[in-house]
Motif scaffolding. Structure first.
Motif, PDB file in Angstrom:
ATOM      1  N   THR A   1       0.847  -1.188   0.000  1.00 54.11           N
ATOM      2  CA  THR A   1       0.000   0.000   0.000  1.00 54.11           C
ATOM      3  C   THR A   1       0.887   1.245   0.000  1.00 54.11           C
ATOM      4  O   THR A   1       1.817   1.351   0.792  1.00 54.11           O
ATOM      5  CB  THR A   1      -0.926   0.000   1.229  1.00 54.11           C
ATOM      6  OG1 THR A   1      -1.710  -1.201   1.192  1.00 54.11           O
ATOM      7  CG2 THR A   1      -1.849   1.198   1.233  1.00 54.11           C
ATOM      8  N   GLU A   2       0.575   2.163  -0.901  1.00 59.55           N
ATOM      9  CA  GLU A   2       1.354   3.386  -1.013  1.00 59.55           C
ATOM     10  C   GLU A   2       0.393   4.573  -0.979  1.00 59.55           C
ATOM     11  O   GLU A   2      -0.700   4.517  -1.525  1.00 59.55           O
ATOM     12  CB  GLU A   2       2.135   3.389  -2.318  1.00 59.55           C
ATOM     13  CG  GLU A   2       2.989   4.612  -2.528  1.00 59.55           C
ATOM     14  CD  GLU A   2       3.796   4.560  -3.820  1.00 59.55           C
ATOM     15  OE1 GLU A   2       4.571   5.490  -4.039  1.00 59.55           O
ATOM     16  OE2 GLU A   2       3.647   3.599  -4.596  1.00 59.55           O
TER      17      GLU A   2
ATOM     18  N   ARG B   1       1.944  -1.948   4.875  1.00 55.97           N
ATOM     19  CA  ARG B   1       1.577  -3.332   4.558  1.00 55.97           C
ATOM     20  C   ARG B   1       0.179  -3.420   3.959  1.00 55.97           C
ATOM     21  O   ARG B   1      -0.062  -4.167   3.025  1.00 55.97           O
ATOM     22  CB  ARG B   1       1.649  -4.199   5.804  1.00 55.97           C
ATOM     23  CG  ARG B   1       3.068  -4.441   6.307  1.00 55.97           C
ATOM     24  CD  ARG B   1       3.098  -5.342   7.524  1.00 55.97           C
ATOM     25  NE  ARG B   1       2.291  -4.823   8.626  1.00 55.97           N
ATOM     26  CZ  ARG B   1       2.701  -3.912   9.513  1.00 55.97           C
ATOM     27  NH1 ARG B   1       3.917  -3.429   9.429  1.00 55.97           N
ATOM     28  NH2 ARG B   1       1.916  -3.508  10.479  1.00 55.97           N
ATOM     29  N   ASP B   2      -0.745  -2.652   4.532  1.00 54.95           N
ATOM     30  CA  ASP B   2      -2.144  -2.726   4.107  1.00 54.95           C
ATOM     31  C   ASP B   2      -2.846  -1.445   4.558  1.00 54.95           C
ATOM     32  O   ASP B   2      -2.223  -0.548   5.120  1.00 54.95           O
ATOM     33  CB  ASP B   2      -2.823  -3.969   4.697  1.00 54.95           C
ATOM     34  CG  ASP B   2      -2.645  -4.091   6.204  1.00 54.95           C
ATOM     35  OD1 ASP B   2      -2.563  -3.053   6.896  1.00 54.95           O
ATOM     36  OD2 ASP B   2      -2.577  -5.231   6.704  1.00 54.95           O
TER      37      ASP B   2
ATOM     38  N   HIS C   1      -2.580  -0.646   8.355  1.00 55.11           N
ATOM     39  CA  HIS C   1      -1.256  -0.128   8.674  1.00 55.11           C
ATOM     40  C   HIS C   1      -1.151   1.332   8.219  1.00 55.11           C
ATOM     41  O   HIS C   1      -0.643   2.192   8.961  1.00 55.11           O
ATOM     42  CB  HIS C   1      -0.188  -1.011   8.019  1.00 55.11           C
ATOM     43  CG  HIS C   1       1.215  -0.609   8.334  1.00 55.11           C
ATOM     44  ND1 HIS C   1       2.264  -1.011   7.572  1.00 55.11           N
ATOM     45  CD2 HIS C   1       1.746   0.163   9.311  1.00 55.11           C
ATOM     46  CE1 HIS C   1       3.399  -0.510   8.073  1.00 55.11           C
ATOM     47  NE2 HIS C   1       3.107   0.207   9.122  1.00 55.11           N
ATOM     48  N   LEU C   2      -1.625   1.636   7.005  1.00 57.96           N
ATOM     49  CA  LEU C   2      -1.604   3.011   6.514  1.00 57.96           C
ATOM     50  C   LEU C   2      -2.402   3.923   7.443  1.00 57.96           C
ATOM     51  O   LEU C   2      -1.956   5.016   7.782  1.00 57.96           O
ATOM     52  CB  LEU C   2      -2.171   3.087   5.094  1.00 57.96           C
ATOM     53  CG  LEU C   2      -2.284   4.490   4.510  1.00 57.96           C
ATOM     54  CD1 LEU C   2      -0.922   5.167   4.415  1.00 57.96           C
ATOM     55  CD2 LEU C   2      -2.969   4.437   3.154  1.00 57.96           C
ATOM     56  N   GLU C   3      -3.547   3.461   7.867  1.00 56.70           N
ATOM     57  CA  GLU C   3      -4.370   4.257   8.783  1.00 56.70           C
ATOM     58  C   GLU C   3      -3.610   4.570  10.070  1.00 56.70           C
ATOM     59  O   GLU C   3      -3.655   5.696  10.576  1.00 56.70           O
ATOM     60  CB  GLU C   3      -5.670   3.511   9.097  1.00 56.70           C
ATOM     61  CG  GLU C   3      -6.625   4.277   9.967  1.00 56.70           C
ATOM     62  CD  GLU C   3      -7.925   3.531  10.200  1.00 56.70           C
ATOM     63  OE1 GLU C   3      -8.931   4.206  10.458  1.00 56.70           O
ATOM     64  OE2 GLU C   3      -7.930   2.275  10.146  1.00 56.70           O
ATOM     65  N   GLN C   4      -2.873   3.596  10.578  1.00 49.35           N
ATOM     66  CA  GLN C   4      -2.090   3.814  11.795  1.00 49.35           C
ATOM     67  C   GLN C   4      -0.995   4.858  11.572  1.00 49.35           C
ATOM     68  O   GLN C   4      -0.747   5.706  12.435  1.00 49.35           O
ATOM     69  CB  GLN C   4      -1.480   2.489  12.266  1.00 49.35           C
ATOM     70  CG  GLN C   4      -2.513   1.506  12.770  1.00 49.35           C
ATOM     71  CD  GLN C   4      -1.941   0.098  12.934  1.00 49.35           C
ATOM     72  OE1 GLN C   4      -0.853  -0.209  12.446  1.00 49.35           O
ATOM     73  NE2 GLN C   4      -2.693  -0.754  13.619  1.00 49.35           N
TER      74      GLN C   4
ATOM     75  N   SER D   1      -2.043   2.870  -8.881  1.00 54.02           N
ATOM     76  CA  SER D   1      -0.986   2.205  -9.643  1.00 54.02           C
ATOM     77  C   SER D   1       0.093   3.235  -9.975  1.00 54.02           C
ATOM     78  O   SER D   1      -0.213   4.390 -10.269  1.00 54.02           O
ATOM     79  CB  SER D   1      -1.533   1.569 -10.923  1.00 54.02           C
ATOM     80  OG  SER D   1      -2.113   2.539 -11.767  1.00 54.02           O
ATOM     81  N   ALA D   2       1.315   2.800  -9.905  1.00 51.30           N
ATOM     82  CA  ALA D   2       2.459   3.657 -10.239  1.00 51.30           C
ATOM     83  C   ALA D   2       2.640   3.605 -11.751  1.00 51.30           C
ATOM     84  O   ALA D   2       2.901   2.547 -12.310  1.00 51.30           O
ATOM     85  CB  ALA D   2       3.707   3.177  -9.528  1.00 51.30           C
ATOM     86  N   LEU D   3       2.483   4.741 -12.394  1.00 51.55           N
ATOM     87  CA  LEU D   3       2.565   4.763 -13.852  1.00 51.55           C
ATOM     88  C   LEU D   3       3.985   4.974 -14.358  1.00 51.55           C
ATOM     89  O   LEU D   3       4.394   4.351 -15.339  1.00 51.55           O
ATOM     90  CB  LEU D   3       1.654   5.862 -14.406  1.00 51.55           C
ATOM     91  CG  LEU D   3       0.180   5.718 -14.046  1.00 51.55           C
ATOM     92  CD1 LEU D   3      -0.613   6.900 -14.596  1.00 51.55           C
ATOM     93  CD2 LEU D   3      -0.374   4.400 -14.570  1.00 51.55           C
TER      94      LEU D   3
END
Length: 158
Positions: A71-72, A117-118, A121-124, A145-147
Motif C-alpha cells: 500500500t502506497e 503493509r495494508d 497499517h496506513l491508517e495507523q 498504480s504507479a505509472l
C-alpha cells in the motif's frame, strides 16, 4: 562532502549515469562498450563523478510489494504557525514507512510518501503523523498504480 555538480555533464557522462542507473553492478567494460570508451576511461569518469558528488553511492532497487509493503500513499501535512523544516524532518524521519518527504508551496506544508503493509497499517501511520504536535490536519491520497518511476538521471538526448 556536498555535491559540487553544476550541470556541466557531457553526453558521455550522461550516458554512463544512465547505464549505472539501469545496473549499478555493470562492469566498467560493459559500460564502456555502450559509451565507446575503454574500461579504464569509464572508471576515471566514474571516479570524477563521485569526487564531484554527482554519484553519491550505489544501491539496489527493491520491489516494495514483494516485501510486504503493498500500500502506497501521499500524505499532506498541514502545520501550525511557522514550523521549521528541521522540525518537520526530525518528525517524519522517525517513521520507517516514510520513503520521501518534501516541503512544498501552497496551502500544504509537507508532502510525505508512505508505504505500508495494508490499509490498516496506513491508517495507523496517518494517525501517528496527525498526532505530531505541529500537525493541524492531514489529507491522504492513496496510490492505485504507479505509472512512471524514473531514477534520478539525465534524460537521454532528444
Amino acid at each position: 562532502m556536498p555535491p559540487t555538480f553544476s550541470g556541466d555533464l557531457d553526453p558521455i557522462d550522461e550516458a554512463i549515469l544512465r547505464e549505472l542507473s539501469v545496473d549499478a553492478r555493470a562492469s566498467y567494460a560493459d559500460i564502456g562498450a555502450v559509451v565507446a570508451l575503454s574500461a579504464p576511461a569509464v572508471k576515471r569518469r566514474v571516479d570524477r563523478l563521485r569526487e564531484r558528488g554527482v554519484v553519491r553511492g550505489y544501491t539496489v532497487l527493491l520491489d516494495p510489494a514483494s516485501l510486504g509493503w503493498a500500500t502506497e500513499a501521499f500524505i499532506e501535512l498541514f502545520c501550525q504557525g511557522s514550523t521549521s523544516p528541521a522540525t518537520m524532518r526530525a518528525a517524519v524521519e522517525r517513521y520507517p514507512e516514510v520513503v520521501a518527504a518534501s516541503t512544498v508551496t501552497g496551502d500544504v506544508d509537507v508532502v510525505v510518501q508512505v508505504r505500508a503493509r495494508d490499509m490498516r497499517h496506513l491508517e495507523q501511520v496517518v494517525e501517528r503523523l496527525a498526532a505530531e504536535p505541529f500537525v493541524t490536519r492531514t489529507r491522504s491520497t492513496i496510490v492505485l498504480s504507479a505509472l512512471v518511476r524514473r531514477p534520478d538521471v539525465p534524460p537521454p538526448p532528444a
